[in-house]
Design a protein around this motif. Structure first.
Motif, PDB file in Angstrom:
ATOM      1  N   ALA A 171       0.870  -1.082   0.004  1.00 57.54           N
ATOM      2  CA  ALA A 171       0.000  -0.007   0.088  1.00 57.54           C
ATOM      3  C   ALA A 171       0.912   1.270  -0.052  1.00 57.54           C
ATOM      4  O   ALA A 171       0.429   2.286  -0.682  1.00 57.54           O
ATOM      5  N   ASP A 172       1.875   1.212   0.741  1.00 56.08           N
ATOM      6  CA  ASP A 172       2.810   2.390   0.870  1.00 56.08           C
ATOM      7  C   ASP A 172       3.412   2.568  -0.604  1.00 56.08           C
ATOM      8  O   ASP A 172       3.538   3.617  -1.030  1.00 56.08           O
ATOM      9  N   ARG A 173       3.840   1.528  -0.989  1.00 55.75           N
ATOM     10  CA  ARG A 173       4.388   1.602  -2.505  1.00 55.75           C
ATOM     11  C   ARG A 173       3.653   2.174  -3.690  1.00 55.75           C
ATOM     12  O   ARG A 173       4.018   2.945  -4.389  1.00 55.75           O
ATOM     13  N   GLN A 174       2.367   1.865  -3.400  1.00 57.67           N
ATOM     14  CA  GLN A 174       1.371   2.200  -4.392  1.00 57.67           C
ATOM     15  C   GLN A 174       0.924   3.660  -4.144  1.00 57.67           C
ATOM     16  O   GLN A 174       0.877   4.445  -5.177  1.00 57.67           O
ATOM     17  N   ALA A 175       1.032   3.973  -2.977  1.00 58.46           N
ATOM     18  CA  ALA A 175       0.854   5.433  -2.613  1.00 58.46           C
ATOM     19  C   ALA A 175       1.818   6.400  -3.146  1.00 58.46           C
ATOM     20  O   ALA A 175       1.470   7.377  -3.712  1.00 58.46           O
ATOM     21  N   ILE A 176       3.261   5.836  -2.937  1.00 63.73           N
ATOM     22  CA  ILE A 176       4.378   6.481  -3.289  1.00 63.73           C
ATOM     23  C   ILE A 176       4.292   6.710  -4.866  1.00 63.73           C
ATOM     24  O   ILE A 176       4.453   7.915  -5.355  1.00 63.73           O
ATOM     25  N   ASP A 177       4.115   5.625  -5.603  1.00 65.32           N
ATOM     26  CA  ASP A 177       3.995   5.641  -6.881  1.00 65.32           C
ATOM     27  C   ASP A 177       2.968   6.577  -7.519  1.00 65.32           C
ATOM     28  O   ASP A 177       3.136   7.352  -8.321  1.00 65.32           O
ATOM     29  N   ALA A 178       1.698   6.576  -6.974  1.00 65.39           N
ATOM     30  CA  ALA A 178       0.648   7.555  -7.410  1.00 65.39           C
ATOM     31  C   ALA A 178       1.079   9.141  -7.264  1.00 65.39           C
ATOM     32  O   ALA A 178       0.797   9.984  -7.823  1.00 65.39           O
ATOM     33  N   ALA A 179       1.828   9.399  -5.896  1.00 64.80           N
ATOM     34  CA  ALA A 179       2.141  10.519  -5.637  1.00 64.80           C
ATOM     35  C   ALA A 179       3.187  11.060  -6.681  1.00 64.80           C
ATOM     36  O   ALA A 179       3.066  12.328  -7.083  1.00 64.80           O
ATOM     37  N   LEU A 180       4.106  10.121  -6.939  1.00 59.59           N
ATOM     38  CA  LEU A 180       5.220  10.584  -7.772  1.00 59.59           C
ATOM     39  C   LEU A 180       4.622  10.895  -9.190  1.00 59.59           C
ATOM     40  O   LEU A 180       4.951  11.887  -9.938  1.00 59.59           O
ATOM     41  N   SER A 181       3.683  10.155  -9.606  1.00 59.33           N
ATOM     42  CA  SER A 181       3.010  10.368 -10.932  1.00 59.33           C
ATOM     43  C   SER A 181       2.280  11.679 -10.861  1.00 59.33           C
ATOM     44  O   SER A 181       2.314  12.331 -11.898  1.00 59.33           O
ATOM     45  N   ASP A 182       1.384  11.882  -9.788  1.00 58.58           N
ATOM     46  CA  ASP A 182       0.645  12.996 -10.020  1.00 58.58           C
ATOM     47  C   ASP A 182       1.497  14.411  -9.850  1.00 58.58           C
ATOM     48  O   ASP A 182       1.017  15.327 -10.504  1.00 58.58           O
ATOM     49  N   CYS A 183       2.864  14.244  -9.365  1.00 61.77           N
ATOM     50  CA  CYS A 183       3.230  15.580  -9.400  1.00 61.77           C
ATOM     51  C   CYS A 183       4.646  15.432 -10.599  1.00 61.77           C
ATOM     52  O   CYS A 183       5.431  16.181 -10.523  1.00 61.77           O
ATOM     53  N   ASP A 184       4.343  14.420 -11.333  1.00 62.37           N
ATOM     54  CA  ASP A 184       5.267  14.561 -12.546  1.00 62.37           C
ATOM     55  C   ASP A 184       6.687  14.344 -12.067  1.00 62.37           C
ATOM     56  O   ASP A 184       7.741  14.899 -12.594  1.00 62.37           O
ATOM     57  N   LEU A 185       7.079  13.419 -11.296  1.00 60.61           N
ATOM     58  CA  LEU A 185       8.268  13.129 -10.616  1.00 60.61           C
ATOM     59  C   LEU A 185       8.841  11.733 -10.986  1.00 60.61           C
ATOM     60  O   LEU A 185      10.020  11.452 -10.583  1.00 60.61           O
ATOM     61  N   ILE A 186       8.159  10.830 -11.766  1.00 59.11           N
ATOM     62  CA  ILE A 186       8.681   9.635 -11.997  1.00 59.11           C
ATOM     63  C   ILE A 186      10.042   9.646 -12.595  1.00 59.11           C
ATOM     64  O   ILE A 186      10.906   8.948 -12.156  1.00 59.11           O
ATOM     65  N   ARG A 187      10.114  10.621 -13.539  1.00 62.70           N
ATOM     66  CA  ARG A 187      11.578  10.862 -14.316  1.00 62.70           C
ATOM     67  C   ARG A 187      12.789  11.269 -13.192  1.00 62.70           C
ATOM     68  O   ARG A 187      13.885  10.927 -13.566  1.00 62.70           O
ATOM     69  N   LEU A 188      12.192  11.992 -12.344  1.00 62.37           N
ATOM     70  CA  LEU A 188      13.334  12.235 -11.144  1.00 62.37           C
ATOM     71  C   LEU A 188      13.581  11.436  -9.984  1.00 62.37           C
ATOM     72  O   LEU A 188      14.140  11.842  -9.204  1.00 62.37           O
ATOM     73  N   GLN A 189      12.774  10.462 -10.074  1.00 59.10           N
ATOM     74  CA  GLN A 189      12.531   9.656  -8.528  1.00 59.10           C
ATOM     75  C   GLN A 189      13.955   9.453  -7.965  1.00 59.10           C
ATOM     76  O   GLN A 189      13.990   9.119  -6.686  1.00 59.10           O
ATOM     77  N   ASP A 190      14.957   8.971  -8.838  1.00 54.86           N
ATOM     78  CA  ASP A 190      16.374   8.630  -8.304  1.00 54.86           C
ATOM     79  C   ASP A 190      17.400   9.718  -8.022  1.00 54.86           C
ATOM     80  O   ASP A 190      18.430   9.413  -7.663  1.00 54.86           O
ATOM     81  N   GLN A 191      16.955  10.988  -8.352  1.00 56.48           N
ATOM     82  CA  GLN A 191      17.718  12.007  -8.076  1.00 56.48           C
ATOM     83  C   GLN A 191      17.961  12.524  -6.705  1.00 56.48           C
ATOM     84  O   GLN A 191      16.817  12.238  -6.156  1.00 56.48           O
ATOM     85  N   PRO A 192      18.804  13.132  -6.115  1.00 57.70           N
ATOM     86  CA  PRO A 192      19.052  13.738  -4.812  1.00 57.70           C
ATOM     87  C   PRO A 192      18.231  14.884  -4.774  1.00 57.70           C
ATOM     88  O   PRO A 192      18.276  15.832  -5.655  1.00 57.70           O
ATOM     89  N   VAL A 193      17.344  14.994  -3.670  1.00 57.83           N
ATOM     90  CA  VAL A 193      16.419  16.341  -3.605  1.00 57.83           C
ATOM     91  C   VAL A 193      17.153  17.503  -3.454  1.00 57.83           C
ATOM     92  O   VAL A 193      16.759  18.456  -4.010  1.00 57.83           O
ATOM     93  N   ASP A 194      18.275  17.675  -2.937  1.00 55.31           N
ATOM     94  CA  ASP A 194      19.020  18.866  -2.716  1.00 55.31           C
ATOM     95  C   ASP A 194      19.799  19.112  -4.065  1.00 55.31           C
ATOM     96  O   ASP A 194      20.558  20.100  -4.018  1.00 55.31           O
ATOM     97  N   ARG A 195      19.758  18.376  -5.033  1.00 56.35           N
ATOM     98  CA  ARG A 195      20.059  19.161  -6.506  1.00 56.35           C
ATOM     99  C   ARG A 195      18.980  19.374  -7.323  1.00 56.35           C
ATOM    100  O   ARG A 195      19.343  19.472  -8.567  1.00 56.35           O
ATOM    101  N   LEU A 196      17.736  19.447  -6.868  1.00 60.69           N
ATOM    102  CA  LEU A 196      16.689  19.809  -7.774  1.00 60.69           C
ATOM    103  C   LEU A 196      16.374  21.302  -7.831  1.00 60.69           C
ATOM    104  O   LEU A 196      16.901  22.146  -6.936  1.00 60.69           O
ATOM    105  N   SER A 197      15.726  21.683  -8.821  1.00 63.87           N
ATOM    106  CA  SER A 197      15.430  23.128  -9.086  1.00 63.87           C
ATOM    107  C   SER A 197      14.258  23.481  -7.958  1.00 63.87           C
ATOM    108  O   SER A 197      13.955  22.582  -7.322  1.00 63.87           O
ATOM    109  N   GLY A 198      14.228  24.783  -7.974  1.00 61.69           N
ATOM    110  CA  GLY A 198      12.986  25.296  -6.699  1.00 61.69           C
ATOM    111  C   GLY A 198      11.591  24.738  -6.801  1.00 61.69           C
ATOM    112  O   GLY A 198      11.026  23.966  -6.051  1.00 61.69           O
ATOM    113  N   GLY A 199      11.336  24.783  -8.177  1.00 58.83           N
ATOM    114  CA  GLY A 199       9.795  24.058  -8.591  1.00 58.83           C
ATOM    115  C   GLY A 199       9.845  22.642  -8.598  1.00 58.83           C
ATOM    116  O   GLY A 199       9.013  22.024  -8.185  1.00 58.83           O
ATOM    117  N   GLU A 200      10.981  21.965  -8.619  1.00 64.15           N
ATOM    118  CA  GLU A 200      11.040  20.406  -8.626  1.00 64.15           C
ATOM    119  C   GLU A 200      10.955  20.157  -7.139  1.00 64.15           C
ATOM    120  O   GLU A 200      10.087  19.226  -6.736  1.00 64.15           O
TER     121      GLU A 200
END
Ligand SMILES: Nc1ncnc2c1ncn2[C@@H]1O[C@H](COP(=O)(O)OP(=O)(O)OP(=O)(O)O)[C@@H](O)[C@H]1O
Length: 262
Positions: free
Chosen positions: A117-146
């Motif tokens: 259920a956690d995995r499903q919720a995380i996948d759905a949230a990543l998809s909703d926020c258009d983050l699938i492509r960025l999911q393995d990137q470190p967050v401290d190296r993203l842009s402000g909007g990302e």
């Protein structure tokens, strides 16, 4: 009888000084979208922090269903109430997927493994926020909007009944703004969640909100149906600045007057 989702009774908020000149009482239901409007420093973020149980009320109470929020167990509040901060702190070397997974902590009984259920919720949230492509990137190296989209996805993964958003479209480009607004509408309409958002964009409030809380300079406030609250005279009082309305496909949108210095 249905119990209101969140009920504010004779509430006052603030760090030391109360920010409202008169106590605030209102009740909200699942499926509603509320917008809170007011000038810089008037107390919108302070109110949202209080509704999230992160600041104690200076007077009065907040009830979550039939429980007093500030006396409820922290884990229970974290399962039922989520807050998107205006400036989320993502200055750590987690990946996007790990950061969004933090939204699931309140749903675990201990330090157990991530469930299906956690995995499903995380996948759905990543998809909703258009983050699938960025999911393995470190967050401290993203842009402000990302980074802002990561904070939104963390809230969506948490999946609370009460979603509090402090300036939800901050940093977002037009497409991600429109996607988020549609998602917020479906959270309320299709999933019966309560949404309370603090926004400076009056047109976002006009397009999404059912109900509006206006915070006036000096500490007064008004709340009610969006169409009754979003009027030229009330908005001019909120912002101490004149505005004009324009009709657009049956919706009324707002434009501030320029060349006006008060
Ligand atoms: N950490 C803090 N400690 C002390 N006072 C604070 C703190 N954060 C905010 N304040 C004060 O509380 C008041 C309300 O601030 P708040 O952040 O709630 O305003 P806001 O309506 O969200 O403003 P904005 O539109 O600029 O985001 C302001 O006078 C502010 O200076």
């Amino acid at each position: 009888m249905t119990i209101p989702e969140m009920t504010l009774t004779a509430l006052n908020v603030g760090r030391r000084q109360p920010l409202f000149s008169e106590p605030l009482s209102l009740s909200t239901s699942g499926g509603e979208i509320w917008a809170v409007l007011g000038e810089n420093g008037i107390g919108k973020s302070t109110l949202l922090l209080t509704l999230a149980g992160l600041l104690p009320p200076l007077a009065g109470s907040v009830r979550l269903g039939d429980r007093v929020l500030h006396r409820a167990r922290r884990r229970l509040v974290a399962r039922e109430v989520g807050l998107l901060l205006q400036q989320p702190n993502l200055d750590f070397p987690f990946t996007v997927r790990e950061a969004v997974g933090a939204g699931r902590f309140a749903h675990h009984s201990g330090w157990g493994a991530i469930s299906a259920a956690d995995r499903q919720a995380i996948d759905a949230a990543l998809s909703d926020c258009d983050l699938i492509r960025l999911q393995d990137q470190p967050v401290d190296r993203l842009s402000g909007g990302e980074q802002h989209r990561v904070a939104l996805a963390t809230l969506f993964a948490q999946s609370p009944r009460v979603c509090l958003f402090d300036e939800p479209v901050n940093h977002l480009d037009l497409r991600h703004r429109a996607r988020l607004m549609s998602r917020m509408r479906s959270l309320a309409r299709d999933e019966n969640r309560l949404i309370i958002m603090a926004v400076h964009d009056i047109n976002m409030a006009a397009r999404l909100a059912d109900r509006v809380l206006l915070l006036y300079p000096g500490g007064g406030h008004d709340h009610g149906e969006a169409r009754d609250m979003l009027t030229a005279s009330r908005l001019q009082r909120v912002y101490d600045h004149p505005l004009r309305s324009v009709e657009w496909h049956g919706e009324r949108l707002w434009v501030p007057e320029l060349n006006h210095w008060s």
